[in-house]
Design a protein around this motif. Structure first.
Motif, PDB file in Angstrom:
ATOM      1  N   ALA A  78      27.633   6.513  56.972  1.00  0.00           N
ATOM      2  CA  ALA A  78      27.029   7.609  57.736  1.00  0.00           C
ATOM      3  C   ALA A  78      25.550   7.751  57.403  1.00  0.00           C
ATOM      4  CB  ALA A  78      27.769   8.914  57.452  1.00  0.00           C
ATOM      5  N   LEU A  79      25.200   7.665  56.113  1.00  0.00           N
ATOM      6  CA  LEU A  79      23.799   7.801  55.753  1.00  0.00           C
ATOM      7  C   LEU A  79      22.998   6.589  56.207  1.00  0.00           C
ATOM      8  CD1 LEU A  79      21.861   9.757  54.395  1.00  0.00           C
ATOM      9  CD2 LEU A  79      22.123   8.440  52.289  1.00  0.00           C
ATOM     10  N   ALA A  80      23.627   5.419  56.209  1.00  0.00           N
ATOM     11  CA  ALA A  80      22.941   4.232  56.706  1.00  0.00           C
ATOM     12  C   ALA A  80      22.547   4.411  58.168  1.00  0.00           C
ATOM     13  CB  ALA A  80      23.834   3.002  56.546  1.00  0.00           C
ATOM     14  N   ARG A  81      23.457   4.965  58.961  1.00  0.00           N
ATOM     15  CA  ARG A  81      23.130   5.226  60.370  1.00  0.00           C
ATOM     16  C   ARG A  81      22.025   6.262  60.479  1.00  0.00           C
ATOM     17  NH1 ARG A  81      28.831   4.927  60.692  1.00  0.00           N
ATOM     18  NH2 ARG A  81      29.002   7.210  60.628  1.00  0.00           N
ATOM     19  N   SER A  82      22.095   7.289  59.634  1.00  0.00           N
ATOM     20  CA  SER A  82      21.072   8.339  59.661  1.00  0.00           C
ATOM     21  C   SER A  82      19.704   7.776  59.314  1.00  0.00           C
ATOM     22  CB  SER A  82      21.463   9.447  58.674  1.00  0.00           C
ATOM     23  OG  SER A  82      20.447  10.416  58.569  1.00  0.00           O
ATOM     24  N   GLU A  83      19.636   6.902  58.315  1.00  0.00           N
ATOM     25  CA  GLU A  83      18.351   6.324  57.927  1.00  0.00           C
ATOM     26  C   GLU A  83      17.822   5.371  58.998  1.00  0.00           C
ATOM     27  OE1 GLU A  83      16.212   6.983  55.383  1.00  0.00           O
ATOM     28  OE2 GLU A  83      17.542   8.704  55.141  1.00  0.00           O
ATOM     29  N   LYS A  84      18.717   4.687  59.678  1.00  0.00           N
ATOM     30  CA  LYS A  84      18.274   3.831  60.783  1.00  0.00           C
ATOM     31  C   LYS A  84      17.620   4.677  61.872  1.00  0.00           C
ATOM     32  CE  LYS A  84      19.831   0.232  63.971  1.00  0.00           C
ATOM     33  NZ  LYS A  84      20.974  -0.599  64.426  1.00  0.00           N
ATOM     34  N   ALA A  85      18.223   5.825  62.165  1.00  0.00           N
ATOM     35  CA  ALA A  85      17.631   6.736  63.150  1.00  0.00           C
ATOM     36  C   ALA A  85      16.309   7.301  62.633  1.00  0.00           C
ATOM     37  CB  ALA A  85      18.605   7.871  63.469  1.00  0.00           C
ATOM     38  N   ALA A  86      16.245   7.559  61.318  1.00  0.00           N
ATOM     39  CA  ALA A  86      15.005   8.081  60.738  1.00  0.00           C
ATOM     40  C   ALA A  86      13.870   7.092  60.917  1.00  0.00           C
ATOM     41  CB  ALA A  86      15.217   8.380  59.256  1.00  0.00           C
ATOM     42  N   LEU A  87      14.140   5.813  60.709  1.00  0.00           N
ATOM     43  CA  LEU A  87      13.091   4.811  60.851  1.00  0.00           C
ATOM     44  C   LEU A  87      12.652   4.665  62.300  1.00  0.00           C
ATOM     45  CD1 LEU A  87      14.123   2.010  58.353  1.00  0.00           C
ATOM     46  CD2 LEU A  87      12.646   3.971  58.020  1.00  0.00           C
ATOM     47  N   THR A  88      13.590   4.837  63.207  1.00  0.00           N
ATOM     48  CA  THR A  88      13.223   4.799  64.618  1.00  0.00           C
ATOM     49  C   THR A  88      12.273   5.950  64.953  1.00  0.00           C
ATOM     50  OG1 THR A  88      15.321   3.748  65.217  1.00  0.00           O
ATOM     51  CG2 THR A  88      14.124   4.877  66.974  1.00  0.00           C
ATOM     52  N   SER A  89      12.546   7.134  64.420  1.00  0.00           N
ATOM     53  CA  SER A  89      11.660   8.279  64.681  1.00  0.00           C
ATOM     54  C   SER A  89      10.297   8.067  64.035  1.00  0.00           C
ATOM     55  CB  SER A  89      12.299   9.576  64.177  1.00  0.00           C
ATOM     56  OG  SER A  89      12.273   9.662  62.768  1.00  0.00           O
ATOM     57  N   LEU A  90      10.259   7.430  62.868  1.00  0.00           N
ATOM     58  CA  LEU A  90       8.981   7.150  62.215  1.00  0.00           C
ATOM     59  C   LEU A  90       8.200   6.078  62.970  1.00  0.00           C
ATOM     60  CD1 LEU A  90      10.169   7.340  58.518  1.00  0.00           C
ATOM     61  CD2 LEU A  90       8.524   8.869  59.610  1.00  0.00           C
ATOM     62  N   ASP A  91       8.900   5.135  63.582  1.00  0.00           N
ATOM     63  CA  ASP A  91       8.221   4.168  64.454  1.00  0.00           C
ATOM     64  C   ASP A  91       7.505   4.886  65.597  1.00  0.00           C
ATOM     65  OD1 ASP A  91       8.834   1.828  63.103  1.00  0.00           O
ATOM     66  OD2 ASP A  91      10.677   1.470  64.209  1.00  0.00           O
ATOM     67  N   ARG A  92       8.182   5.872  66.178  1.00  0.00           N
ATOM     68  CA  ARG A  92       7.561   6.638  67.263  1.00  0.00           C
ATOM     69  C   ARG A  92       6.370   7.434  66.746  1.00  0.00           C
ATOM     70  NH1 ARG A  92      13.119   7.556  68.852  1.00  0.00           N
ATOM     71  NH2 ARG A  92      13.074   9.595  67.797  1.00  0.00           N
ATOM     72  N   ARG A  93       6.493   7.971  65.525  1.00  0.00           N
ATOM     73  CA  ARG A  93       5.368   8.704  64.952  1.00  0.00           C
ATOM     74  C   ARG A  93       4.177   7.778  64.739  1.00  0.00           C
ATOM     75  NH1 ARG A  93       6.685  12.165  59.826  1.00  0.00           N
ATOM     76  NH2 ARG A  93       7.964  13.166  61.429  1.00  0.00           N
ATOM     77  N   LYS A  94       4.439   6.555  64.303  1.00  0.00           N
ATOM     78  CA  LYS A  94       3.353   5.592  64.120  1.00  0.00           C
ATOM     79  C   LYS A  94       2.645   5.343  65.445  1.00  0.00           C
ATOM     80  CE  LYS A  94       4.359   1.231  63.550  1.00  0.00           C
ATOM     81  NZ  LYS A  94       4.801  -0.027  62.920  1.00  0.00           N
ATOM     82  N   ASP A  95       3.404   5.263  66.534  1.00  0.00           N
ATOM     83  CA  ASP A  95       2.788   5.081  67.850  1.00  0.00           C
ATOM     84  C   ASP A  95       1.938   6.278  68.238  1.00  0.00           C
ATOM     85  OD1 ASP A  95       4.038   2.621  68.040  1.00  0.00           O
ATOM     86  OD2 ASP A  95       5.719   3.363  69.243  1.00  0.00           O
TER      87      ASP A  95
END
Length: 397
Positions: free
Chosen positions: A95-112
């Motif tokens: 569950a936390l692995a999925r959560s962290e994957k989503a977190a990195l996706t949101s940080l990718d958007r923040r980088k953009d």
């Protein structure tokens, strides 16, 4: 940070970390299915030095992966998450692995979003220190301090060298019957509602709000976040206030708190952000206005006593406007060294966070330094990218 005495991995199911949790000396885990195993009660897992080191390494890997998601990399040259390289008996839960994957996706958007605002990072470094480990049965809570530095890529050419912050986290590990640990939760434990640059989730303000007493209090106008022509630059060292001294103080104590003042960043204290900004203003020439601590028209702070306006977000705003020590700016990009920026994260009309400008680039980008999530020279662009929906209030000091 609203109370009046405040300042205010890339995860995958297979992600694992090296080093197994040790068992008590001389004791061995019995094979599942044996006659003895069927009747014996599983021994409580042991958290020894090796296991604590593994907890720290996993925390470091998770937080490093978050930071690396913000670093500008050439196409096709993105770093493989550090957590992908571990194997062993301490791992992220599915569950936390999925959560962290989503977190990195949101940080990718923040980088953009940051890139669109003219900001990129060329490299980063994250280090994690383990502060304490508390074990109760098959559950362990680990407290860590994260220290992260990001190097600005020279997009405009006038950026400062680096930005940095310290953040505190609590990690929850749970052991199965075989004594194997999984990281099942991670949360930020800083008293403030403000968010670090690599914190993926938008914060929710949970601090207690002191309601205003009967009678009108000054209401600061909101500042727009769009770029505009910069306001006239301030003279930093002459005149009534020494703005360079304000910045020097803030950058000296952004991560090592001045012991001449109380620290409101502990549990239940509400946050130290406004207390820190008040100290910086005092270092630059703001004088005490002594009186009753609850009177927002008064302002003072020492090791022994502080007015609400010295340490409270909203009370500081009321004092600053009532005393005419500040004027409001229409745009956040008009801020200069020694000026103050406040935020209302959830737009409920009560401000949550206070920061001070300690650097302004030649092209007019202000960089903020602040406490609670102790932060050094974070650009206003980065703050807006993390909190695009917040309300902002800009004060010329």
């Amino acid at each position: 940070m609203k109370s009046s005495n405040t300042g205010r991995t890339r995860g995958r199911a297979a992600i694992v970390v090296a080093a197994a949790a040790s068992v008590a000396a001389g004791a061995a885990l019995l094979p599942i299915g044996s006659a003895s195993a069927a009747t014996a009660r599983p021994a409580a897992p042991v958290v020894d030095q090796q296991t604590r080191a593994t907890f720290q390494r996993l925390a470091d890997a998770v937080l490093t992966d978050r930071t690396d998601a913000l670093v500008d990399s050439a196409p096709g040259h993105r770093k493989k998450p550090l957590t992908d390289g571990f194997s062993g008996d301490v791992r992220l839960s599915a569950a936390l692995a999925r959560s962290e994957k989503a977190a990195l996706t949101s940080l990718d958007r923040r980088k953009d979003r940051l890139a669109a605002l003219g900001e990129k990072y060329s490299s980063a470094n994250t280090a994690v220190t383990l502060n304490s480990t508390r074990v109760q049965g098959a559950r362990a809570e680990v407290a860590v301090t994260e220290t992260t530095t990001l190097t600005y890529r020279k997009v405009r050419g006038d950026e400062p060298g680096t930005t940095g912050f310290q953040a505190h986290h609590a990690l929850t590990f749970t052991a199965d019957a075989r004594g194997h640990w999984q990281l099942t939760g991670i949360r930020n434990t800083d008293a403030a509602a403000d968010v670090a640059v690599n914190q993926p989730a938008e914060p929710s303000a949970t601090a207690t709000v002191r309601t205003a007493k009967a009678g009108a209090t000054p209401n600061a106008p909101r500042a727009a976040t769009t770029r505009t022509a910069p306001a006239k630059a301030k003279n930093l060292t002459t005149g009534a206030f020494n703005y360079k001294a304000m910045a020097t103080y803030a950058e000296k104590y952004w991560s090592t708190y001045n012991k001449a003042y109380p620290n409101f960043n502990g549990h239940g204290a509400g946050g130290d952000c406004t207390n820190f900004v008040s100290q910086s203003l005092k270092a630059g020439g703001w004088k005490h206005a002594p009186g009753y601590v609850y009177d927002y028209t008064k302002w003072f702070g020492t090791a022994d006593i502080q007015s609400d306006s010295f340490v409270g977000v909203n009370e500081w705003s009321w004092f600053a406007q009532n005393s005419k020590r500040t004027t409001s700016l229409a745009y956040v990009y008009q801020l200069d060294v020694g000026d103050v920026l406040q935020m209302d994260f959830n737009k409920d009309g009560s401000k949550d966070h206070t920061m001070i400008v300690t650097y302004r680039s030649a092209q007019g980008v202000p960089y903020l330094t602040y406490h609670s999530a102790n932060t050094y020279r974070r650009s206003v662009a980065s703050i807006i990218a993390s909190e695009p929906n917040a309300y902002y209030y800009a004060y010329r000091t």
